[in-house]
Design a protein around this motif. Structure first.
Motif: not given
Length: 284
Positions: A1-16, A30-38
């Protein structure tokens, strides 16, 4: 079995797309710096625009799309699995595909998935959406084995409105998915009513983790999205959440051993039985 960190990124995307790629880079880093591998980004990371002429003018095929290229580079730079929740990709006949991408730690493209279920609805607050006027629906459920260190974890792929179709997630769980995903741009009205309950239900009924990054807030094209990017465990408990609708990230520690544990306690996937299609009984 596998233990690891996951992260969700919340955005407010634009037309650009260029601005969106820059926002994605900042938050994924930022998520990678906090140790997330997914790390997962939301649906329509690359562009959110109700101006169809503007939208179609910016469409690229996946080989030339700047947001896809930026996601590939980010995965390789940080040596992570990066799940680009979705972005619009040029399709035949002036249409688009609402396509997810999964990139491995070496930048290699591991999988794509085109959203199957089109959000064609009329809400009681006056909002009306016809995704089928812009997007070609996908036809195949998404499943990928992603590398985590020397192990692999099986990931089920879905997008937003797909979460209202539990048979899709059940098929992925039966195919061995440990993590089910639903990156989204959920409307505020439907999100307030259904976001948490739908995602927790998909986790509970399939005894798997659910990871869902979301768009949040009032966008430049006028739409409002619910936010609340979330990670849920196989027992239906919320492990991490971006509270509210502001851009940001949430990180959670997960262990796929919990999937096996919950599936052994409540073996509903094994206890399934075939049944005949329902019919209306009539008196004789």
């Amino acid at each position: 079995m596998v233990a690891f960190k996951v992260a969700v990124v919340q955005m407010r995307s634009t037309p650009d797309p260029v601005r969106n790629a820059q926002d994605m880079e900042r938050l994924v880093s930022e998520a990678a710096e906090r140790g997330a591998t997914y790390v997962q980004t939301p649906e329509m990371t690359g562009i959110l625009s109700r101006d169809r002429a503007h939208f179609r003018a910016l469409l690229q095929d996946e080989a030339n799309d700047p947001v896809v290229a930026a996601a590939r580079d980010l995965a390789k730079r940080h040596a992570i699995v990066l799940h680009l929740g979705s972005t619009a990709i040029r399709a035949p006949g002036g249409m688009a595909a609402n396509r997810s991408f999964v990139f491995g730690p070496d930048g290699r493209q591991l999988a794509t998935y085109d959203k199957i279920h089109m959000f064609d609805v009329d809400l009681d607050n006056g909002e009306s959406w016809r995704e089928s006027a812009t997007y070609v629906p996908g036809e195949r459920a998404g499943l990928v084995d992603m590398p985590i260190g020397s192990d692999t974890v099986r990931l089920g792929l879905a997008v937003c409105y797909d979460m209202r179709f539990p048979e899709l997630f059940r098929a992925q769980a039966l195919a061995g998915a440990d993590i089910l995903t639903a990156p989204a741009a959920f409307t505020r009205q439907t999100g307030e009513a259904h976001w948490h309950v739908l995602l927790r239900a998909r986790a509970i009924e399939n005894n798997g983790f659910v990871v869902a990054a979301a768009q949040g807030g009032r966008h430049e094209d006028g739409r409002e999205t619910f936010g609340h990017s979330i990670v849920i465990d196989p027992w239906g408990r919320i492990l991490a959440e971006v509270k509210g609708d502001e851009p940001g990230i949430a990180v959670a520690d997960i262990d796929t051993a919990q999937v096996a544990s919950v599936r052994s306690k409540i073996p509903n996937l094994r206890n399934r039985r075939p049944f005949a299609e329902p019919r209306v009984e009539t008196a004789t």
